[in-house]
Every structure is written in structure tokens, then in C-alpha cells.
Design an enzyme around this catalytic site. Structure first.
Site, PDB file in Angstrom:
ATOM      1  N   LYS A  74      -1.156  13.597   1.977  1.00 32.67           N
ATOM      2  CA  LYS A  74      -2.246  12.822   1.358  1.00 32.67           C
ATOM      3  C   LYS A  74      -1.715  11.656   0.532  1.00 32.67           C
ATOM      4  O   LYS A  74      -2.217  10.547   0.616  1.00 32.67           O
ATOM      5  CB  LYS A  74      -3.113  13.707   0.438  1.00 32.67           C
ATOM      6  CG  LYS A  74      -3.845  14.836   1.139  1.00 32.67           C
ATOM      7  CD  LYS A  74      -4.798  15.552   0.188  1.00 32.67           C
ATOM      8  CE  LYS A  74      -4.134  16.213  -0.997  1.00 32.67           C
ATOM      9  NZ  LYS A  74      -3.251  17.345  -0.629  1.00 32.67           N
ATOM     10  N   ARG A  91     -11.510  18.639  -5.407  1.00 34.51           N
ATOM     11  CA  ARG A  91     -10.772  19.829  -4.976  1.00 34.51           C
ATOM     12  C   ARG A  91     -11.596  21.093  -5.087  1.00 34.51           C
ATOM     13  O   ARG A  91     -11.122  22.159  -4.709  1.00 34.51           O
ATOM     14  CB  ARG A  91      -9.557  19.984  -5.859  1.00 34.51           C
ATOM     15  CG  ARG A  91      -8.248  19.740  -5.071  1.00 34.51           C
ATOM     16  CD  ARG A  91      -7.181  19.945  -5.924  1.00 34.51           C
ATOM     17  NE  ARG A  91      -5.858  20.162  -5.639  1.00 34.51           N
ATOM     18  CZ  ARG A  91      -4.904  19.250  -5.719  1.00 34.51           C
ATOM     19  NH1 ARG A  91      -5.201  17.996  -5.922  1.00 34.51           N
ATOM     20  NH2 ARG A  91      -3.665  19.595  -5.592  1.00 34.51           N
ATOM     21  N   ARG A 130      10.450  17.741  -0.381  1.00 37.98           N
ATOM     22  CA  ARG A 130       9.859  16.527  -0.955  1.00 37.98           C
ATOM     23  C   ARG A 130      10.592  16.051  -2.201  1.00 37.98           C
ATOM     24  O   ARG A 130      10.859  16.826  -3.107  1.00 37.98           O
ATOM     25  CB  ARG A 130       8.394  16.814  -1.301  1.00 37.98           C
ATOM     26  CG  ARG A 130       7.720  15.667  -2.023  1.00 37.98           C
ATOM     27  CD  ARG A 130       6.241  15.724  -1.903  1.00 37.98           C
ATOM     28  NE  ARG A 130       5.644  16.771  -2.721  1.00 37.98           N
ATOM     29  CZ  ARG A 130       4.346  17.039  -2.742  1.00 37.98           C
ATOM     30  NH1 ARG A 130       3.525  16.358  -1.968  1.00 37.98           N
ATOM     31  NH2 ARG A 130       3.871  17.988  -3.511  1.00 37.98           N
ATOM     32  N   ARG A 176       9.398  17.674  -7.703  1.00 35.89           N
ATOM     33  CA  ARG A 176       8.297  18.121  -8.560  1.00 35.89           C
ATOM     34  C   ARG A 176       8.495  19.572  -8.973  1.00 35.89           C
ATOM     35  O   ARG A 176       8.872  20.403  -8.156  1.00 35.89           O
ATOM     36  CB  ARG A 176       6.981  17.999  -7.797  1.00 35.89           C
ATOM     37  CG  ARG A 176       6.376  16.630  -7.894  1.00 35.89           C
ATOM     38  CD  ARG A 176       5.168  16.485  -7.025  1.00 35.89           C
ATOM     39  NE  ARG A 176       4.170  17.527  -7.203  1.00 35.89           N
ATOM     40  CZ  ARG A 176       2.952  17.455  -6.696  1.00 35.89           C
ATOM     41  NH1 ARG A 176       2.597  16.395  -6.001  1.00 35.89           N
ATOM     42  NH2 ARG A 176       2.086  18.431  -6.867  1.00 35.89           N
ATOM     43  N   ARG A 225      -0.280  27.396  -4.967  1.00 38.11           N
ATOM     44  CA  ARG A 225      -1.030  26.169  -4.665  1.00 38.11           C
ATOM     45  C   ARG A 225      -1.729  26.276  -3.313  1.00 38.11           C
ATOM     46  O   ARG A 225      -2.851  25.800  -3.153  1.00 38.11           O
ATOM     47  CB  ARG A 225      -0.083  24.966  -4.689  1.00 38.11           C
ATOM     48  CG  ARG A 225       0.366  24.627  -6.113  1.00 38.11           C
ATOM     49  CD  ARG A 225       1.536  23.684  -6.140  1.00 38.11           C
ATOM     50  NE  ARG A 225       1.226  22.390  -5.592  1.00 38.11           N
ATOM     51  CZ  ARG A 225       2.119  21.592  -5.004  1.00 38.11           C
ATOM     52  NH1 ARG A 225       3.377  21.968  -4.895  1.00 38.11           N
ATOM     53  NH2 ARG A 225       1.743  20.435  -4.531  1.00 38.11           N
TER      54      ARG A 225
HETATM   55  P1  AMP Z   1      -1.359  17.278  -6.585  1.00 40.82           P
HETATM   56  O1  AMP Z   1      -0.320  16.282  -6.927  1.00 40.82           O
HETATM   57  O2  AMP Z   1      -2.615  16.633  -6.058  1.00 40.82           O
HETATM   58  O3  AMP Z   1      -0.867  18.383  -5.701  1.00 40.82           O
HETATM   59  O4  AMP Z   1      -1.792  17.965  -7.978  1.00 40.82           O
HETATM   60  C1  AMP Z   1      -0.862  18.661  -8.784  1.00 40.82           C
HETATM   61  C2  AMP Z   1      -1.612  19.655  -9.665  1.00 40.82           C
HETATM   62  O5  AMP Z   1      -2.501  18.958 -10.542  1.00 40.82           O
HETATM   63  C3  AMP Z   1      -2.475  20.642  -8.934  1.00 40.82           C
HETATM   64  O6  AMP Z   1      -1.749  21.759  -8.466  1.00 40.82           O
HETATM   65  C4  AMP Z   1      -3.478  21.011 -10.013  1.00 40.82           C
HETATM   66  O7  AMP Z   1      -2.911  21.897 -10.970  1.00 40.82           O
HETATM   67  C5  AMP Z   1      -3.704  19.681 -10.719  1.00 40.82           C
HETATM   68  N1  AMP Z   1      -4.806  18.920 -10.068  1.00 40.82           N
HETATM   69  C6  AMP Z   1      -4.694  17.723  -9.433  1.00 40.82           C
HETATM   70  N2  AMP Z   1      -5.881  17.301  -8.994  1.00 40.82           N
HETATM   71  C7  AMP Z   1      -6.787  18.261  -9.325  1.00 40.82           C
HETATM   72  C8  AMP Z   1      -8.179  18.417  -9.120  1.00 40.82           C
HETATM   73  N3  AMP Z   1      -8.909  17.497  -8.471  1.00 40.82           N
HETATM   74  N4  AMP Z   1      -8.760  19.542  -9.613  1.00 40.82           N
HETATM   75  C9  AMP Z   1      -8.063  20.474 -10.278  1.00 40.82           C
HETATM   76  N5  AMP Z   1      -6.743  20.397 -10.490  1.00 40.82           N
HETATM   77  C10 AMP Z   1      -6.094  19.292 -10.024  1.00 40.82           C
END
Ligand code: AMP
Length: 226
Positions: free
Chosen positions: A17, A92, A131, A164, A175
Site C-alpha cells: 500500500k 481500517r 522491509r 520498523r 497485525r
Molecule cells: P501501518 O504503517 O499502516 O501498518 O500502521 C502502523 C500501525 O499504526 C498499525 O499497526 C496501527 O497500530 C496504527 N494504525 C495506523 N493506521 C491506523 C488506523 N487507520 N486505525 C487504527 N490504527 C492504525
């Protein structure tokens, strides 16, 4: 190209994404809005939102909807959002999707275009474990299928590549579970609205990005906006 672009990229962690969102946002000339990046930035700056989100992110769980929505609303109030945006990692959960519908309505946006990037679980785990991200500009690399020219260094700005914290194997599983339980139902939600498109995220980056661009172009041609 018509204005008012709201593109939502759905898909599990590791589907690509972030990579695709950056490419298409650049092409459309609209901001790339990653709630994950916003939370990581808040954690780094130790803001109240960051302090709250940090332990939740470290467990691989989702941050509560109310906090996510407040952050998104604040971001959308900035003047550069008028033309539209590419959402990455948002919405999400179903409540987030429902509230986003209300926001887009209020902003006078048309229906969003939603692209679901699908990838098998095995491939996702390999992608997440390989990654590396640039600590300066956020460029994303993968040691298996998109390595940097020089190990550990960003091709674009020479920044140091870092892994990360939540790409550790035990957090990756949490996740993926959060995705299955809370985010996957969004595909049905947008399917019912008639705006869902799917792409095969296992294909090479360039091919996925061509597919996404074609979906966006077709939607703009059909609806005049997204
Ligand atoms: P990502 O980089 O999109 O995988 O996001 C990393 C982390 O941020 C996720 O595992 C969640 O803990 C938090 N997070 C990011 N976007 C959201 C969202 N829209 N709703 C809830 N938690 C989020």
C-alpha cells in the site's frame, strides 16, 4: 484531470500500500495520507497522541477509532487537501469507513475509488520481514524483491535504512490478525457501495502501479472525479 480525488488503498500489512500510494499520489499531484506514518511521526515527537499510540503499535493492534479520526480530520483541515488525497492504511475499521463517508460528503467529494491490494499470507510475512525504510524520506525497499543499490542506504537521498519495530515476527502475526478481524470486512462494505476494485499485489511493483493507475483513470473518465 478533474479535481476531488479520494483514493483508498486497502489490503493487509505488507501488500504494498505504501509503495503504491506514493507512486499514485505523485502521479495525481495530491497528498499521500498514511495514518501509520502520522502515528510513527507522533511517536518520534512524543506528542500526546504518540505516547498513547506507541504501546498499541508495538503490540500490533489498532489505535482506537476516536484518536485516528481526530488525527485524520485535523490533517484534512489543511489547505493542501482541497484537490484530494490518497489514503494508505485508513480506514481500517467499519466505524472509520462510515465516518470517512460523512467527511467526504461534507467536503463535497464524490464517491471514493477503493483499490484492494491482495496478497497471500506467506508472501506478506516474507515482505514484512525484508522491509527497510529510509529514515529520511520514507522510501520503502525490500531485500528480497526491491533492494537498494547499496545495502542499508537509500537510493534517493542517501538516508540510512531502518527496519520498523512492528515488522518483528511476533508483532507481524498480531497485525495480520487485526487485519483479518477488523479491516478485511471493509472489502464487503465498499463492494456493496459498488466502488471496490481489486489488484493482485503479488505482481511486480510496476505492474501493480500500472493496474492502479488504470483503475483511477477509468474512474475519472466515468465519474469525472473520484
Ligand atoms: P501501518 O504503517 O499502516 O501498518 O500502521 C502502523 C500501525 O499504526 C498499525 O499497526 C496501527 O497500530 C496504527 N494504525 C495506523 N493506521 C491506523 C488506523 N487507520 N486505525 C487504527 N490504527 C492504525
Amino acid at each position: 484531470m478533474a479535481s476531488n480525488h479520494a483514493l483508498i488503498l486497502l489490503g493487509p500489512p505488507g501488500a504494498g500500500k505504501g509503495t503504491q500510494a506514493k507512486l499514485i499520489a505523485q502521479r495525481l499531484g495530491v497528498p499521500h495520507l498514511s495514518t501509520g506514518d502520522m502515528f510513527r511521526d507522533a511517536v518520534k515527537r512524543a506528542t500526546p497522541t504518540g505516547l498513547l499510540a506507541k504501546p498499541i503499535m508495538e503490540r500490533g493492534e489498532l489505535v482506537p477509532d476516536s484518536i485516528v479520526m481526530k488525527m485524520v480530520e485535523e490533517r484534512l483541515a489543511r489547505p493542501d487537501s482541497g484537490k484530494g488525497f490518497v489514503f494508505d492504511g485508513f480506514p481500517r475499521t467499519l466505524p472509520q469507513a462510515e465516518q470517512l463517508d460523512g467527511i467526504l460528503n461534507r467536503l463535497g467529494f464524490g464517491r471514493p475509488i477503493v483499490v484492494d491490494i491482495r496478497v497471500d499470507a506467506d508472501k506478506l510475512i516474507q515482505r514484512l520481514s525484508g522491509r527497510w525504510t529510509c529514515s529520511v524520506g520514507g522510501e520503502i525497499y525490500n531485500v528480497f524483491d526491491m533492494p537498494p543499490k547499496v545495502q542499508g542506504i537509500c537510493d534517493r537521498d542517501g538516508g540510512k535504512l531502518v527496519q520498523r519495530a512492528d515488522d518483528r515476527p511476533e508483532v507481524v502475526t498480531a497485525r495480520l490478525v487485526a487485519y483479518e478481524r477488523q479491516t478485511k470486512p471493509l472489502s464487503d462494505y465498499y463492494q456493496r457501495q459498488g466502488v471496490l476494485e481489486t489488484v493482485n499485489g503479488a505482481a511486480p511493483v510496476e505492474e501493480v502501479s500500472r493496474r492502479v493507475a488504470r483503475i483511477v483513470d477509468d474512474a475519472v473518465r466515468r465519474d469525472g472525479h473520484l
